[in-house]
Design an enzyme around this catalytic site. Structure first.
Site, mmCIF file in Angstrom:
data_model
loop_
_atom_site.group_PDB
_atom_site.id
_atom_site.type_symbol
_atom_site.label_atom_id
_atom_site.label_comp_id
_atom_site.label_asym_id
_atom_site.label_seq_id
_atom_site.Cartn_x
_atom_site.Cartn_y
_atom_site.Cartn_z
ATOM 1 N N TYR A 36 0.829 -1.199 0.000
ATOM 2 C CA TYR A 36 0.000 0.000 0.000
ATOM 3 C C TYR A 36 0.861 1.246 0.000
ATOM 4 O O TYR A 36 2.080 1.182 0.193
ATOM 5 C CB TYR A 36 -0.958 -0.007 1.204
ATOM 6 C CG TYR A 36 -0.300 0.307 2.537
ATOM 7 C CD1 TYR A 36 0.509 -0.621 3.187
ATOM 8 C CD2 TYR A 36 -0.477 1.553 3.144
ATOM 9 C CE1 TYR A 36 1.095 -0.321 4.407
ATOM 10 C CE2 TYR A 36 0.101 1.857 4.369
ATOM 11 C CZ TYR A 36 0.896 0.919 4.995
ATOM 12 O OH TYR A 36 1.482 1.219 6.191
ATOM 13 N N LYS A 151 6.446 -1.825 1.937
ATOM 14 C CA LYS A 151 5.261 -1.219 2.564
ATOM 15 C C LYS A 151 4.104 -2.207 2.404
ATOM 16 O O LYS A 151 3.210 -2.048 1.566
ATOM 17 C CB LYS A 151 4.963 0.148 1.926
ATOM 18 C CG LYS A 151 4.100 1.025 2.849
ATOM 19 C CD LYS A 151 4.187 2.478 2.473
ATOM 20 C CE LYS A 151 3.189 3.350 3.219
ATOM 21 N NZ LYS A 151 3.316 3.411 4.666
ATOM 22 N N GLU A 183 13.160 2.833 13.729
ATOM 23 C CA GLU A 183 12.126 3.798 13.336
ATOM 24 C C GLU A 183 10.998 3.706 14.338
ATOM 25 O O GLU A 183 11.087 2.959 15.315
ATOM 26 C CB GLU A 183 11.635 3.513 11.908
ATOM 27 C CG GLU A 183 11.009 2.139 11.732
ATOM 28 C CD GLU A 183 10.413 1.903 10.330
ATOM 29 O OE1 GLU A 183 10.143 2.873 9.610
ATOM 30 O OE2 GLU A 183 10.224 0.726 9.991
HETATM 31 N N1 PDD Z 1 2.984 4.978 7.617
HETATM 32 N N2 PDD Z 1 7.771 3.847 8.957
HETATM 33 C C1 PDD Z 1 6.619 3.179 9.102
HETATM 34 C C2 PDD Z 1 6.663 1.841 9.788
HETATM 35 C C3 PDD Z 1 5.411 3.719 8.637
HETATM 36 O O1 PDD Z 1 4.266 3.032 8.785
HETATM 37 C C4 PDD Z 1 5.422 4.998 8.014
HETATM 38 C C5 PDD Z 1 4.182 5.663 7.504
HETATM 39 C C6 PDD Z 1 6.644 5.668 7.883
HETATM 40 C C7 PDD Z 1 6.756 7.035 7.227
HETATM 41 O O2 PDD Z 1 6.652 6.966 5.823
HETATM 42 P P1 PDD Z 1 6.082 8.201 4.971
HETATM 43 O O3 PDD Z 1 6.868 9.387 5.348
HETATM 44 O O4 PDD Z 1 6.278 7.809 3.554
HETATM 45 O O5 PDD Z 1 4.609 8.374 5.344
HETATM 46 C C8 PDD Z 1 7.800 5.064 8.363
HETATM 47 C C9 PDD Z 1 1.768 5.420 6.968
HETATM 48 C C10 PDD Z 1 1.476 6.884 7.063
HETATM 49 C C11 PDD Z 1 0.619 4.522 7.382
HETATM 50 O O6 PDD Z 1 0.863 3.331 7.489
HETATM 51 O O7 PDD Z 1 -0.510 5.000 7.538
#
Ligand code: PDD
Length: 292
Positions: A36, A151, A183
């Site tokens: 996703y 992702k 993270e």
């Molecule tokens: N999640 N690390 C993890 C584990 C995350 O789930 C996310 C973001 C990020 C940051 O990625 P980005 O800057 O591209 O949003 C890092 C999204 C927002 C979610 O799962 O809803």
């Protein structure tokens, strides 16, 4: 009066949310077999679409799927989706699962049509008070798999980690693997140490966040000292500042970690500088004076 939800996109059609249905044999439902993206949209403009679609491509390749749509086709679908909320700040959710065959079988079938789903919602930003006061976090053991750069929709570990943080009254969990901070459960990690902004390098142990990249770009553009290097547990606790970033959180300061104050217990000066740069950048996108 209830406001009507925008239509969602499902397998080639734009439908009311309640009419969008998939099979219970979909591998996304049975196995979490899918990937996703969450894509911000500022004043009707998709934010860093190419970066998000490149990460989607990488995630698909990693799970042995090919992209069912070209960049132009995704662009058209998402443009149609966001046109329903003209000019608004929105958050797009886009998901591709492997699809379904007639039975439940772990092995990846050779002939299968993926399930494509996308929806948009009005953006819900962190409120100004939270941005100004910061959030609390706890550290937890990173018990996720070894492919955190994908992702994937398979987010049970992240769900449990985030819930554990909330059980402790904290907004986020910062994850530790092999004594290194990787993270957040739903965000990327930055620290500030002696004036230098530090974030862990990209690896299989963290998601390559699009917001993370933007923060590094802003740091470079504004001449702020920065470096990509691993962050030990000790360095995390000794940090002058800790920040978390994501498409939905933007950039937030952590003011308390495991019940201990970070720095002087308030968002730090380098955070405030970066938050201003981020806010200005976003304002320019919203005004249409900057293209991504
Ligand atoms: N999640 N690390 C993890 C584990 C995350 O789930 C996310 C973001 C990020 C940051 O990625 P980005 O800057 O591209 O949003 C890092 C999204 C927002 C979610 O799962 O809803």
């Amino acid at each position: 009066m209830t406001t009507r939800q925008p239509n969602v996109y499902l397998n080639g059609q734009f439908l009311p949310l309640e009419e969008a249905k998939i099979s219970v044999l979909d591998r996304g439902f049975l196995f979490g077999d899918g990937v996703y993206e969450v894509i911000p949209c500022y004043a009707g403009r998709l934010f860093r679409l190419e970066h998000h679609l490149q990460r989607l491509e990488n995630s698909l390749q990693a799970i042995r799927m090919s992209n069912p749509k070209s960049t132009a086709e995704w662009g058209e679908i998402l443009t149609q989706l966001i046109a329903q909320l003209p000019g608004a700040d929105q958050s797009i959710y886009l998901q591709i699962t492997r699809g379904c065959t007639g039975k439940r079988d772990h092995a990846i079938p050779t002939q299968i049509t993926p399930t494509l789903f996308a929806m948009t919602q009005p953006a819900s930003y962190p409120d100004a008070t939270t941005l100004a006061t910061g959030i609390t976090a706890i550290t937890l053991q990173d018990n996720r798999w070894q492919r955190c750069n994908i992702k994937a929709t398979t987010l049970l570990a992240n769900v449990l980690l985030r819930s554990e943080a909330m059980d402790h009254g904290a907004a986020e969990a910062i994850l530790i693997r092999d004594e290194l901070a990787t993270e957040g459960a739903t965000s990327n990690l930055f620290i500030v140490q002696e004036g230098v902004i530090i974030t862990p390098p990209k690896s299989d142990h963290l998601l390559p966040g699009i917001t993370r990249d933007l923060i590094l770009e802003l740091a470079i553009h504004h001449g702020m000292a920065n470096q990509e290097s691993t962050i030990s547990r000790e360095a995390l606790f000794a940090a002058d500042e800790i920040w978390l970033t994501s498409s939905t959180k933007e950039v937030m300061a952590v003011i308390e970690l495991d019940g201990k104050r970070v720095g002087n217990g308030q968002p730090g000066p380098i955070y405030s500088q970066m938050a201003n740069y981020y806010r200005d950048y976003k304002a320019q996108l919203q005004a249409g004076t900057k293209v991504n």
